[in-house]
Design an enzyme around this catalytic site. Sequence first.
Site, PDB file in Angstrom:
ATOM      1  N   TRP A 100      62.142  38.634  59.493  1.00  0.00           N
ATOM      2  CA  TRP A 100      60.685  38.680  59.687  1.00  0.00           C
ATOM      3  C   TRP A 100      59.993  39.367  58.533  1.00  0.00           C
ATOM      4  CZ3 TRP A 100      59.845  34.914  62.591  1.00  0.00           C
ATOM      5  CH2 TRP A 100      60.623  34.661  63.721  1.00  0.00           C
ATOM      6  N   ASP A 167      54.438  45.304  61.665  1.00  0.00           N
ATOM      7  CA  ASP A 167      54.775  44.243  62.614  1.00  0.00           C
ATOM      8  C   ASP A 167      55.595  44.889  63.733  1.00  0.00           C
ATOM      9  OD1 ASP A 167      55.810  42.123  64.045  1.00  0.00           O
ATOM     10  OD2 ASP A 167      56.733  41.124  62.327  1.00  0.00           O
ATOM     11  N   LYS A 191      57.270  39.058  73.228  1.00  0.00           N
ATOM     12  CA  LYS A 191      58.456  39.896  73.234  1.00  0.00           C
ATOM     13  C   LYS A 191      58.354  41.038  74.247  1.00  0.00           C
ATOM     14  CE  LYS A 191      60.081  37.538  69.676  1.00  0.00           C
ATOM     15  NZ  LYS A 191      59.554  37.776  68.335  1.00  0.00           N
TER      16      LYS A 191
HETATM   17  C1  LIG Z   1      59.355  36.986  67.006  1.00  0.00           C
HETATM   18  C2  LIG Z   1      58.905  37.803  65.864  1.00  0.00           C
HETATM   19  C3  LIG Z   1      57.990  37.293  64.919  1.00  0.00           C
HETATM   20  C4  LIG Z   1      57.441  35.885  64.976  1.00  0.00           C
HETATM   21  O1  LIG Z   1      56.527  35.755  65.967  1.00  0.00           O
HETATM   22  P1  LIG Z   1      55.744  34.373  66.215  1.00  0.00           P
HETATM   23  O2  LIG Z   1      54.830  34.754  67.323  1.00  0.00           O
HETATM   24  O3  LIG Z   1      56.765  33.343  66.587  1.00  0.00           O
HETATM   25  O4  LIG Z   1      55.039  34.013  64.961  1.00  0.00           O
HETATM   26  C5  LIG Z   1      57.590  38.125  63.904  1.00  0.00           C
HETATM   27  N1  LIG Z   1      58.053  39.386  63.793  1.00  0.00           N
HETATM   28  C6  LIG Z   1      58.942  39.892  64.659  1.00  0.00           C
HETATM   29  C7  LIG Z   1      59.431  41.287  64.495  1.00  0.00           C
HETATM   30  C8  LIG Z   1      59.405  39.111  65.721  1.00  0.00           C
HETATM   31  O5  LIG Z   1      60.275  39.624  66.604  1.00  0.00           O
END
Ligand SMILES: *Cc1c(COP(=O)(O)O)cnc(C)c1O
Length: 354
Positions: A100, A167, A191
């Site tokens: 990511w 993030d 998540k």
């Molecule tokens: C799942 C995830 C993403 C991607 O998320 P999307 O909503 O599919 O764009 C980005 N960063 C992390 C840490 C993730 O776990």
Amino acid sequence: MKKHNFSAGPCILPEEVLKKASEAVVNFNNDDLSLIEISHRSKPFVEVIEKGRTLALEHLNLLDKGYKALFLQGGASTQFLMTAYNFLNKKAAYLNTGTWSSKAIKEAKLFGDLVEVASSEDKNFTYIPKGYTVPNDVDYFHCTSNNTIYGTQMNEFPETNVPLICDMSSDIFSRQLDFSKFDLIYAGAQKNMGPAGATLVVIKEELLDRICREVPSMLNYKIHVERDSMFNTPSVFAVYVSMLTLDWLKNLGGISFIEEVNKKKAQLLYDEIDRNPLFEGIVAKEDRSIMNATFTIANEDLKTRFDSMWAEARINGINGHRSIGGYRASMYNALPLYSVQALVDVMKELERKA
Ligand SMILES: *Cc1c(COP(=O)(O)O)cnc(C)c1O
């Protein structure tokens, strides 16, 4: 009875939330209309999104502290480019801790120069780099608090006077941090907060003064803040379910309560991974994630047996990410302790039978 759901994302949500959400799809607020067929500007929905925004800030202890919460679309992946589009003027610093982060880096390079302050790619992202310094002359520093795929998690964030962007897709609302250290936090809902389709952005209002170029409206934080997250039609269902989940968390006792539960779950599983000779953890112990635990099994013959045993025990979603293999058990907020116990029981049983 519901399966033990260790899926990495989209992932488990509280049963009472699913129940309320399904009822609202048929009849919302006893108004004989569905949640997903009323105007997003109607009073009942505006109340939903406002409550969601307030709950998010409340959980992070950022209410009335100069922050705004937004529910946007396009996933965390859109935030990779949106952060850079708005704030990367000349140069930004990134910490590379996995897939990511690497994707965020790739997008940001479209907008300016990047300094990769450190990377754990040399060991296939099985640890969190430490001891790096963030330069003072960058527009911001970006990091990923929890690396969903590898199962590593940052426990310390650098002291820096440049804006801190993080993030937090896979560990937001799972543990206490001093969230006021961050200038922008983003997280895809799927998540730890709700269904896919909404992305939470928590932004310090001062940061809006730093928007450095003409940004198209849909990607412009200032416009989303000015329009209270209603510049265009928000993903009403995802926002509603996220609000319900945040409310569920509040009623449980908030982040401080759930963090203790999350630690217990992680300890239970990691203790078994370390004790059981048939399993091995993948990442550096001090950097283990309390959300996503990754591990391997001693040999392929056992794998077949283990796979049928856990499936039989009604466990779902523990196959590792396709890029690293092995197993990954994701233990998000809504996963009960007894589900982790069910997995540990299967691991013990495999040892007895092997
Ligand atoms: C799942 C995830 C993403 C991607 O998320 P999307 O909503 O599919 O764009 C980005 N960063 C992390 C840490 C993730 O776990």
